[in-house]
Design a protein around this motif. Sequence first.
Motif, PDB file in Angstrom:
ATOM      1  N   ASN A 177       1.221 -10.207  -7.079  1.00 35.38           N
ATOM      2  CA  ASN A 177       1.130 -10.497  -8.049  1.00 35.38           C
ATOM      3  C   ASN A 177      -0.002 -11.089  -8.796  1.00 35.38           C
ATOM      4  O   ASN A 177      -0.336 -12.075  -8.186  1.00 35.38           O
ATOM      5  CB  ASN A 177       2.458 -11.348  -8.431  1.00 35.38           C
ATOM      6  CG  ASN A 177       3.729 -10.611  -8.376  1.00 35.38           C
ATOM      7  OD1 ASN A 177       3.833  -9.141  -8.738  1.00 35.38           O
ATOM      8  ND2 ASN A 177       4.526 -11.044  -7.453  1.00 35.38           N
ATOM      9  N   LEU A 178      -0.688 -10.717  -9.632  1.00 30.06           N
ATOM     10  CA  LEU A 178      -2.014 -11.203 -10.182  1.00 30.06           C
ATOM     11  C   LEU A 178      -1.646 -12.369 -11.096  1.00 30.06           C
ATOM     12  O   LEU A 178      -0.734 -12.251 -11.749  1.00 30.06           O
ATOM     13  CB  LEU A 178      -2.732 -10.261 -10.796  1.00 30.06           C
ATOM     14  CG  LEU A 178      -3.348  -8.878  -9.870  1.00 30.06           C
ATOM     15  CD1 LEU A 178      -4.219  -7.975 -10.692  1.00 30.06           C
ATOM     16  CD2 LEU A 178      -3.663  -8.962  -8.409  1.00 30.06           C
ATOM     17  N   ASP A 179      -2.728 -13.247 -11.175  1.00 30.62           N
ATOM     18  CA  ASP A 179      -2.526 -14.290 -11.962  1.00 30.62           C
ATOM     19  C   ASP A 179      -3.096 -13.925 -13.534  1.00 30.62           C
ATOM     20  O   ASP A 179      -4.282 -13.356 -13.343  1.00 30.62           O
ATOM     21  CB  ASP A 179      -3.312 -15.283 -11.252  1.00 30.62           C
ATOM     22  CG  ASP A 179      -3.358 -16.895 -12.231  1.00 30.62           C
ATOM     23  OD1 ASP A 179      -2.948 -16.640 -13.555  1.00 30.62           O
ATOM     24  OD2 ASP A 179      -3.570 -17.810 -11.824  1.00 30.62           O
ATOM     25  N   GLN A 180      -2.507 -13.887 -14.472  1.00 35.27           N
ATOM     26  CA  GLN A 180      -2.735 -13.533 -15.579  1.00 35.27           C
ATOM     27  C   GLN A 180      -3.885 -14.223 -16.298  1.00 35.27           C
ATOM     28  O   GLN A 180      -4.621 -13.908 -17.284  1.00 35.27           O
ATOM     29  CB  GLN A 180      -1.527 -13.430 -16.757  1.00 35.27           C
ATOM     30  CG  GLN A 180      -0.319 -12.791 -16.239  1.00 35.27           C
ATOM     31  CD  GLN A 180       0.051 -11.544 -17.373  1.00 35.27           C
ATOM     32  OE1 GLN A 180      -0.823 -10.888 -17.979  1.00 35.27           O
ATOM     33  NE2 GLN A 180       1.162 -11.128 -17.124  1.00 35.27           N
ATOM     34  N   ASN A 181      -4.332 -15.247 -15.711  1.00 36.46           N
ATOM     35  CA  ASN A 181      -5.081 -16.220 -16.359  1.00 36.46           C
ATOM     36  C   ASN A 181      -6.414 -16.128 -15.614  1.00 36.46           C
ATOM     37  O   ASN A 181      -7.583 -16.781 -15.912  1.00 36.46           O
ATOM     38  CB  ASN A 181      -4.921 -17.663 -16.277  1.00 36.46           C
ATOM     39  CG  ASN A 181      -3.486 -18.018 -17.125  1.00 36.46           C
ATOM     40  OD1 ASN A 181      -3.451 -17.581 -18.259  1.00 36.46           O
ATOM     41  ND2 ASN A 181      -2.616 -18.793 -16.530  1.00 36.46           N
ATOM     42  N   LEU A 213      -0.426  -5.579  -8.580  1.00 38.01           N
ATOM     43  CA  LEU A 213      -1.212  -4.502  -7.990  1.00 38.01           C
ATOM     44  C   LEU A 213      -0.868  -4.150  -6.779  1.00 38.01           C
ATOM     45  O   LEU A 213      -0.474  -5.013  -5.864  1.00 38.01           O
ATOM     46  CB  LEU A 213      -2.813  -4.956  -8.037  1.00 38.01           C
ATOM     47  CG  LEU A 213      -3.692  -3.927  -7.712  1.00 38.01           C
ATOM     48  CD1 LEU A 213      -4.814  -3.279  -8.888  1.00 38.01           C
ATOM     49  CD2 LEU A 213      -4.485  -4.443  -6.430  1.00 38.01           C
ATOM     50  N   THR A 214      -0.576  -2.802  -6.564  1.00 34.39           N
ATOM     51  CA  THR A 214      -0.346  -2.383  -5.029  1.00 34.39           C
ATOM     52  C   THR A 214      -1.413  -1.417  -4.599  1.00 34.39           C
ATOM     53  O   THR A 214      -1.952  -0.497  -5.240  1.00 34.39           O
ATOM     54  CB  THR A 214       0.806  -1.412  -5.339  1.00 34.39           C
ATOM     55  OG1 THR A 214       2.013  -2.282  -5.999  1.00 34.39           O
ATOM     56  CG2 THR A 214       1.567  -0.765  -3.855  1.00 34.39           C
ATOM     57  N   ILE A 215      -1.929  -1.703  -3.287  1.00 35.81           N
ATOM     58  CA  ILE A 215      -2.565  -0.975  -2.604  1.00 35.81           C
ATOM     59  C   ILE A 215      -1.791   0.105  -1.899  1.00 35.81           C
ATOM     60  O   ILE A 215      -0.628  -0.402  -1.112  1.00 35.81           O
ATOM     61  CB  ILE A 215      -3.502  -1.799  -1.607  1.00 35.81           C
ATOM     62  CG1 ILE A 215      -4.554  -2.775  -2.444  1.00 35.81           C
ATOM     63  CG2 ILE A 215      -4.167  -0.849  -0.744  1.00 35.81           C
ATOM     64  CD1 ILE A 215      -5.535  -2.076  -3.195  1.00 35.81           C
ATOM     65  N   VAL A 216      -1.859   1.190  -1.944  1.00 37.71           N
ATOM     66  CA  VAL A 216      -0.887   2.281  -1.411  1.00 37.71           C
ATOM     67  C   VAL A 216      -1.584   3.022  -0.372  1.00 37.71           C
ATOM     68  O   VAL A 216      -2.748   3.747  -0.560  1.00 37.71           O
ATOM     69  CB  VAL A 216      -0.621   3.371  -2.525  1.00 37.71           C
ATOM     70  CG1 VAL A 216       0.366   4.426  -1.933  1.00 37.71           C
ATOM     71  CG2 VAL A 216       0.020   2.593  -3.800  1.00 37.71           C
ATOM     72  N   ARG A 217      -1.355   2.886   0.992  1.00 39.06           N
ATOM     73  CA  ARG A 217      -1.870   3.362   2.197  1.00 39.06           C
ATOM     74  C   ARG A 217      -1.039   4.599   2.425  1.00 39.06           C
ATOM     75  O   ARG A 217       0.197   4.350   2.719  1.00 39.06           O
ATOM     76  CB  ARG A 217      -2.187   2.676   3.197  1.00 39.06           C
ATOM     77  CG  ARG A 217      -3.046   1.328   3.049  1.00 39.06           C
ATOM     78  CD  ARG A 217      -4.461   1.541   2.529  1.00 39.06           C
ATOM     79  NE  ARG A 217      -5.388   2.377   3.505  1.00 39.06           N
ATOM     80  CZ  ARG A 217      -6.285   1.623   4.071  1.00 39.06           C
ATOM     81  NH1 ARG A 217      -6.565   0.539   4.043  1.00 39.06           N
ATOM     82  NH2 ARG A 217      -7.003   2.726   4.836  1.00 39.06           N
ATOM     83  N   THR A 218      -1.600   5.867   2.678  1.00 38.23           N
ATOM     84  CA  THR A 218      -0.764   6.884   2.815  1.00 38.23           C
ATOM     85  C   THR A 218      -1.247   7.889   4.073  1.00 38.23           C
ATOM     86  O   THR A 218      -2.287   8.019   4.217  1.00 38.23           O
ATOM     87  CB  THR A 218      -0.975   7.913   1.644  1.00 38.23           C
ATOM     88  OG1 THR A 218      -0.501   6.984   0.434  1.00 38.23           O
ATOM     89  CG2 THR A 218       0.116   9.125   1.740  1.00 38.23           C
ATOM     90  N   GLU A 219      -0.555   8.276   5.171  1.00 41.03           N
ATOM     91  CA  GLU A 219      -0.718   9.248   6.171  1.00 41.03           C
ATOM     92  C   GLU A 219      -1.256  10.553   5.244  1.00 41.03           C
ATOM     93  O   GLU A 219      -0.572  10.968   4.507  1.00 41.03           O
ATOM     94  CB  GLU A 219       0.603   9.374   7.054  1.00 41.03           C
ATOM     95  CG  GLU A 219       0.500   8.297   7.956  1.00 41.03           C
ATOM     96  CD  GLU A 219       1.621   8.589   9.001  1.00 41.03           C
ATOM     97  OE1 GLU A 219       2.072   9.822   9.213  1.00 41.03           O
ATOM     98  OE2 GLU A 219       2.094   7.644   9.614  1.00 41.03           O
TER      99      GLU A 219
END
Length: 246
Positions: A177-181, A213-219
Amino acid sequence: MRYGLISDIHGNLPALRAALDALNEAGIDRLICLGDLVGYGANPAEVIDLVRQQPNLTVIAGNHDRQVRGRRDPRMREQAAEVLDWTREHLGPADLDWLAGLSQGLMLDDDQILVIHGALTERDAYILNVNEIRRNLEVMLQEYPDFRICFFGHTHVPLIVSPKVVVTDLKATKTLNLDQNEVYLVNPGSVGQPRDKCPLASAAIFDSERWSLTIVRTEYDIESAQGAITSAGLPERLAERLATGS
Ligand SMILES: [Fe+2]
């Protein structure tokens, strides 16, 4: 708005397929490609095709896309240049024109997003160390004060930074969860040639309502990408490195 982010696909079709499946399964409204569709890998035409088929697509050029036909940067490594020569021979004129016509960077005003391939300080610089991070955050704050988040690629290493936080351990799918400020620089990592010692394809999803923001790692089928490189007669090292993410 949920943005899917992909970068540095580098002609790796199985990795692109897997990354797009993962993003679409999670649900995205718009796809942003941060450049380097070609170079290193053996399926540049198929990668261009599949990217262009995606709905609500925004694409910018990476240094490899720009240099397939354009002026070569003398700093480009020999192996990379060799594959770009091969790529130019294996793309039709329509694909070469399309690559040459790509934008070099974009501003998406609706969600205060900057989209670049390399860096804000210099187009093809690598944001890899603390100094570069600091310099690029300064440029962002001073020259783009209305923008909140800058997506970039080029280093093939996923990274999330703000003036207060640096997140580098992104070898598994993770949501922050990013900080909106705050303002952020975000690299979704590389789809087709990860270099963070993790061979999984890397992409990201940014939710501009939740500011998450989601970092998505995929095989993906690494052996198939390696086989294509070997059959094309491209340098074996480019196949090997896919297995280690190096
Ligand atoms: Fe790249």
